[in-house]
Write an enzyme that holds these catalytic residues in place. Structure first.
Site, short mmCIF file in Angstrom:
data_model
loop_
_atom_site.label_atom_id
_atom_site.label_comp_id
_atom_site.label_asym_id
_atom_site.label_seq_id
_atom_site.Cartn_x
_atom_site.Cartn_y
_atom_site.Cartn_z
N HIS A 163 -0.33 4.47 2.04
CA HIS A 163 -0.34 3.08 2.46
C HIS A 163 0.92 2.38 1.45
CE1 HIS A 163 -2.62 3.78 -1.07
NE2 HIS A 163 -2.57 2.78 -1.59
N SER A 175 -5.82 5.72 -4.71
CA SER A 175 -6.59 5.11 -3.75
C SER A 175 -6.65 6.23 -2.51
CB SER A 175 -6.17 3.94 -3.16
OG SER A 175 -6.28 2.63 -4.01
#
Length: 377
Positions: free
Chosen positions: A69, A49
């Site tokens: 993240h 991502s």
């Protein structure tokens, strides 16, 4: 800690624009405000991502930005009103926050908190400002987390305390990749004992889905990838067989239906993020009860054209976000399950690099040479 209440200067990997390598810079990280927590990041994974942002396939991202993240660290300081965390606590930042108050959090089957940044890409904290600056210039946040920095600030709804003995360079994967794939099988599909599953894409999320299928009791788990180098790892983690589309002239759904005696699979997991693969996964599901779970993130302009007959015949097409886990409730339990050896995610970490080599980690990902690269600060 002695840094509490002060601006911290530290290293961060800044994405100034799409299509460019990350730049290691010394940024300023402001103290946490009310209901915020500042975290010293100890380990962070490189997820596909993050690369989607760098490649420009995710739209409306606000640059410059600090990505990352999938991490674990310790609380450095807390803002006013934070009561469930204290400096020194070992934590995982959460891409799927859990405020506990919104209608989604209170719904028993919904884990997408209305305060999540998914698809919004606001790049700021709840008050509309950032906690990162570089020489006075505002740097944006990513998915409530921004872990490609030695220190980050998150809202208290987007961080959870975990077992202090958990190894950060392994359990950081529970912050995204592992939980997403594993939960897609366990929570979203609810894989049953004796079932047949197929997993399209044997990256970190796909391999985690294989682990979930195995834990769910599937007796046949077929892994699919064009990169045959991933087959050995997939079989180590639970795949009963692996195939490559490049070895067949027929469409993959036809191959899978033939492999299952003309029936199709019970559960299909799309972990690539490509609409053609999504269609192949759906078409491979058996009529009457087959379920296709879309986990991969497609490009912003991607669209799927479907025949209603696929659904009238009893197939189900669904998606899964963060594996369906209610983050604050479930992530500490997942970490405890790992510590209790109820599953093994160690095999997902193929490379460990110092933070300064972050661009090398992305090159390993793009070349298909890594499952997960974990960066250590």
């Amino acid at each position: 800690m002695e840094t509490s209440g002060k601006v911290i200067k530290c290293k961060a990997a800044v994405a100034w624009e799409a299509g460019k390598p990350l730049s290691i810079q010394e940024v300023e990280v402001a103290p946490p405000r009310a209901h915020e927590v500042r975290i010293k990041v100890l380990a962070t994974g490189i997820c596909r991502s993050d690369d989607h942002v760098l490649s420009g396939s995710i739209d409306n991202v606000r640059f410059p930005i600090i990505l990352g993240h999938e991490a674990a660290g310790i609380v450095e300081s807390i803002g006013e009103g934070v009561t469930d965390l204290k400096p020194g606590d070992k934590v995982i930042p959460l891409i799927a926050p859990q405020c506990g108050d919104c209608s989604s959090c209170q719904h028993p089957r919904n884990n997408l908190c209305l305060k999540a940044d998914l698809g919004k890409n606001r790049g700021v904290m709840a008050d509309g400002t950032t906690r990162f600056t570089y020489q006075g210039q505002q740097i944006h946040h990513f998915l409530n987390t921004s872990t490609f920095a030695e220190y980050t600030v998150v809202e208290e709804i987007a961080v959870v305390k975990i077992d202090e003995m958990a190894p950060v360079h392994k359990i950081c994967l529970i912050g995204c990749g592992f939980s997403t794939g594993y939960g897609a099988a366990i929570n979203t599909a609810k894989v049953e004992p004796g079932s047949t599953c197929v997993v399209f894409g044997l990256g970190g999320i796909g391999l985690a889905a294989i682990i979930g299928c195995k834990v769910g009791g599937a007796t046949r788990i077929i892994g699919i990838d064009i990169n045959k180098d991933k087959f050995t790892k997939a079989k180590e983690l639970g795949a009963t067989e692996c195939i490559s589309p490049q070895d067949y002239t027929k469409a993959m759904h036809e191959v899978l239906i033939a492999m299952t005696g003309g029936v199709g699979v019970d559960y299909a997991f799309e972990c690539v993020g490509h609409v053609d693969v999504m269609m192949a996964a759906l078409l491979s599901c058996r009529m009457g009860c087959g379920t296709c779970v879309v986990v991969g993130i497609a490009s912003a302009e991607a669209r799927i054209s479907l025949s209603p007959k696929l659904f009238v015949s009893g197939r189900t097409l669904t998606g899964s976000y963060f594996g369906g886990w209610k983050s604050k409730d479930c992530i500490p339990k997942l970490v405890s399950d790992y510590m209790a050896k109820k599953f093994n995610l160690d095999g997902l970490v193929t490379h460990t690099l110092p933070f300064d080599k972050i661009n090398e980690g992305f090159e390993l990902l793009r070349a298909g040479k890594s499952i997960r690269t974990v960066l250590i600060f």
